[in-house]
Design an enzyme around this catalytic site. Structure first.
Site, mmCIF file in Angstrom:
data_model
loop_
_atom_site.group_PDB
_atom_site.id
_atom_site.type_symbol
_atom_site.label_atom_id
_atom_site.label_comp_id
_atom_site.label_asym_id
_atom_site.label_seq_id
_atom_site.Cartn_x
_atom_site.Cartn_y
_atom_site.Cartn_z
ATOM 1 N N HIS A 237 0.918 -1.208 0.245
ATOM 2 C CA HIS A 237 -0.004 -0.092 -0.211
ATOM 3 C C HIS A 237 0.810 1.116 -0.128
ATOM 4 O O HIS A 237 0.750 2.187 1.019
ATOM 5 C CB HIS A 237 -1.059 -0.325 1.338
ATOM 6 C CG HIS A 237 -2.188 -0.992 1.069
ATOM 7 N ND1 HIS A 237 -3.133 -0.724 0.282
ATOM 8 C CD2 HIS A 237 -2.332 -2.253 1.643
ATOM 9 C CE1 HIS A 237 -3.959 -1.806 0.574
ATOM 10 N NE2 HIS A 237 -3.350 -2.596 1.223
ATOM 11 N N HIS B 135 -11.115 -4.642 10.127
ATOM 12 C CA HIS B 135 -9.756 -5.362 9.503
ATOM 13 C C HIS B 135 -8.672 -5.518 10.556
ATOM 14 O O HIS B 135 -8.079 -6.831 10.342
ATOM 15 C CB HIS B 135 -9.273 -4.670 8.295
ATOM 16 C CG HIS B 135 -8.527 -5.746 7.256
ATOM 17 N ND1 HIS B 135 -9.130 -6.808 6.662
ATOM 18 C CD2 HIS B 135 -7.253 -5.583 6.802
ATOM 19 C CE1 HIS B 135 -8.297 -7.233 6.082
ATOM 20 N NE2 HIS B 135 -7.164 -6.720 6.062
#
EC number: 2.8.2.-
Length: 609
Positions: free
Chosen positions: A290, A337
């Site tokens: 990311h 998450h």
């Protein structure tokens, strides 16, 4: 009103049989008294069961009711008095049969019989009426043979013809929009898939002023050349779904090769062994897990052209794209998450050539992961990278000293980060919003001139939507992500203005094409008319001179009409050239003064609405 004697006898209570006389059987066959007594004397027979009655706890049935009934109540006699006029209208034989039915059945069954026979009589009468109508319409056929048979056959033929036409219509026009017959009057209008996608109002009022260059995003992407699409994937924004669309759901001359069981796909250019897409599903996390704007802008050129000499590297165009999401929903989705064990430890966070130290970027947990953490603990950590993640990943961190918070005051740092994120987002080739999937697909297709195979799906229920929070927690999440809230408001306004601008431009192009088609058809019509007129004059010159004055007047009228049409066409073409020159001049003025172009666009948007 005095009732007939037969009607009075029909509603009299049944007479009691004599003492010791055997009960009459209810069998539909006409047995004699001796046969009835013999049947009743046999043990276990039907007649014996009828005479003795049903066992205890079992009610009498409709057809096994004994004749030794109790005296009728007043309600049944009243119902009989009400239905008495019906019996007076029947013939004697019918009344006798009804009397027998009354002795065997109850009042409800009798009413059902009357209703059934009434409907049968009505149907019979209707059949005769229809037969008379068909005899009037199809009179010649009545003299050939039996009218009923002919009318039935004709009616059957019409029904079969209608069914055949329906089958043919479904075969020729299987879709909802029939291109052959244009059945728009019988079908409901097809809704616009791009309107009210998020169940909000279709009207949109712009809040920010953007120039025409900011709204018109059309990239000349050459997939066969050296251009590259770089996908900046922000956590929990729907980037995984969009990344799969890029490698599996896009129409290409050479589609991406995706193998079963592998996340990465091979996306080569046509005729080259070189990728045109830099994303998770094509090149993997080549610049780190990311990677943000700061990492990608310094990493992607060296990764793509690292093996080549700097002088031999082609002049590439790097088209950056990303997806944004509502900050509150994204924050809750990231918390869920992390609860399941996600850490993103492999993220490098490289800025200015080095990763941050442990003092610059402390950890919020001590163990291997932060699984099972409650929402309050997730919000209490001051070093949580989930706070304002979208602004941090879209801004140039080198402007604020990377992760060193002591370079400038916090207020100034936040302002610089927000302005940098807005600028980078505005100058990106494309960005989409998770809450507008179909609009995101539309803008991507118009920007890169690439079409998707299947439409995007808007999911209204996610893991974040299943989290129930009160108003106090929501305000606290908004306070922790105040920079993301302002960036998302700015991005949503720019996104919807781009969408409206592109739709307006599409409608104008369609209108222009229709006008050109009409002009072309008018020109062809005039050309054929002149040719036919010229041929007629060349073949019969003497006859044309001897025509009556009425035909000469008609010819003069047609000539005047054609001259007027030609003048209108020339005037419209000159007006079109004037408009194009005005547009060019206005374009030059827009380059000098962007605010005037913005006001013109907003005015045109209001007119389009």
């Amino acid at each position: 009103m005095a009732l007939p004697a037969c009607a009075v006898r029909a509603f009299e209570p049944p007479r009691q049989p004599e003492q010791g006389a055997p009960a009459r059987t209810t069998c539909p066959r006409q047995h004699s008294r001796v046969e009835a007594e013999l049947a009743a004397s046999r043990p276990g027979s039907v007649a014996a069961s009828v005479r003795s009655g049903p066992p205890r706890g079992v009610s009498h049935g409709l057809h096994s009711r004994p004749l030794l009934d109790k005296p009728r109540k007043a309600s049944s006699s009243l119902a009989g008095a009400v239905c008495a006029p019906l019996f007076a209208l029947l013939s004697r034989g019918r009344r006798r049969r009804m009397h027998v039915l009354r002795r065997r059945w109850d009042l409800g069954s009798l009413c059902r019989v009357l209703l059934t026979r009434g409907l049968a009589a009505l149907g019979h009468s209707l059949k005769h009426v229809l037969g008379a109508i068909f005899s009037k319409i199809f009179g010649p056929l009545a003299s050939v043979g039996n009218m009923d048979e002919k009318s039935n056959k004709l009616l059957l033929a019409l029904v079969m013809l209608f069914l055949f036409a329906v089958i043919v219509l479904q075969y020729v026009c299987p879709g909802t929009e029939c291109q052959l017959l244009r059945l728009q009057a019988f079908s409901s209008p097809v809704p616009d898939p791009y309107r009210s996608e998020d169940e909000s109002s279709a009207r949109f009022v712009p809040r920010y002023n953007f120039t025409r260059g900011d709204l018109l995003r059309k990239v000349d992407f050459d997939i066969k050349g050296d251009d590259l699409i770089v996908f900046l994937h922000i956590q929990k924004t729907g980037g995984t779904t969009f990344g799969r669309h890029l490698v599996r759901n896009i129409q290409l001359e050479q589609p991406c090769e995706c193998r079963v069981g592998q996340k990465k796909c091979t996306c080569h250019r046509p005729g080259k062994r070189e990728t045109w897409l830099f994303s998770r599903f094509s090149t993997g996390w080549s610049c780190g897990l990311h990677a943000d704007w700061t990492e990608l802008t310094s990493c992607v050129p060296s990764v793509v052209d690292g093996k080549r000499d700097a002088r031999l590297r082609p002049s590439r165009n790097f088209h950056y794209i990303t997806i944004l999401r509502d900050p509150v929903s994204r924050y809750l989705s990231e918390w869920r998450h992390v609860q399941r064990g996600a850490t993103w430890k492999a993220s490098l966070h490289v800025c200015d050539g080095r990763p941050p130290t442990s003092e610059e970027l402390p950890s919020c947990y001590t163990g291997d992961d932060w699984s099972g953490c409650p929402l309050k603990e997730f919000m209490d950590c001051p070093y949580n990278l989930a706070n304002n993640r979208q602004v941090r990943m879209l801004s140039d961190l080198t402007l604020v000293g990377c992760y060193n918070l002591s370079v400038m005051p916090e207020k100034q740092r936040n302002k610089v980060l927000l302005e940098s994120a807005k600028s980078n987002l505005k100058h990106m080739a494309f960005f989409g919003l998770t809450e507008f999937q179909r609009k995101t697909q539309y803008l991507f297709e118009k920007t890169f001139n690439m079409n998707f195979i299947s439409p995007f799906t808007q999911y209204n229920t996610t893991r974040a939507s299943s989290v129930e929070i009160n108003e106090e927690i929501q305000k606290r999440i908004e306070g922790l992500n105040f920079l993301d809230m302002e960036l998302y408001s700015y991005a949503k306004d720019l996104f919807l203005q781009r969408y409206q601008f592109m739709r307006q431009k599409e409608h104008q192009e369609a209108r222009r094409k229709r006008q050109e088609q009409r002009k072309f058809l008018k020109g062809r019509l005039l050309q054929t008319h002149f040719q036919s007129q010229g041929q007629g004059q060349s073949q019969n010159p003497n006859q044309n001179q001897s025509q009556n004055p009425i035909s000469n007047a008609n010819q003069n009228l047609t000539q005047n009409l054609t001259q007027n049409l030609m003048q209108n066409l020339t005037q419209s073409s000159s007006q079109k050239e004037n408009r194009e020159s005005l547009k060019q001049n206005s374009g030059k003025e827009q380059n000098d003064n962007t605010s005037n172009g913005t006001n013109d666009y907003i005015g045109s948007v209001e007119k389009w609405r």
